[in-house]
Motif scaffolding. Sequence first.
Motif: not given
Length: 258
Positions: A96-103
């Motif tokens: 997986p690439l990129g930054n995800g959502f801050p949960i």
Amino acid sequence: MDEKKKRETAFIIRQEEVAKNIFSMWINTPSSQIAKPGQFLNLFCHDGSRLMPRPISICEIDRLRGSLRIVYRVSGEGTKEFSKLSSGDTIDFIGPLGNGFPIDIPQKDAMIIGGGIGIPPMLELTKEFPHSCKIVLGYNDYPFLKEEFERTGSKVYVATKNGSYGTKGTVVTAIMENYLKANVIFACGPLPMLRAVKQFALARGIECYISMEERMACGVGVCLGCTVDTVDVNGHLNVKKARVCKDGPVFNAKEVII
């Protein structure tokens, strides 16, 4: 994720068409153990004439079975090729690439907004968010994945352009019509929708995170083909720009100019 991430070959578990020209694909991959909501995969065509990978957001993560789900629209020859694949076939990707959502943020009253093909990546976010949410989904017509969002236990509101389902209008129309409130918003969808959601959030002092949809080439921040204007100077680029693939695709809405 960095540019040293290896290209991987995955077996396709199953694929089906969930709406006209919208396909759902599950793949078997150990990358499921590190994937996060909001990240994406760069998928490669078998046809050697199509050199550049296609970025597609992660829709669901099944760590127990070691699999990832992507849901995508057929919009060109590359995705048309993907749509012809079936169980047992293979597909190459980096991710997986990129930054995800801050949960892990402390706010509890969340609103999750998806529009068009920006709806699929919000499903895993809804499943992993620690509290129930208000879900607002915007469609042109048929509400694909709606029932899957409803199965998470969160309340789902729908807006369609023609009014065939739910509220007639945009996601913001549905929010206003249903008097929805929140203290944090997560959104993914086309730029006009993100712009409207950002304006709605800023006007009310609501923390807002948006996942940008941009054309990408390398997917790892090298080619600078997917930059977006920012309020502050980027520490890596030394200009007021950020790379959607590397610095995003998820940004605090206050940080980007759209």
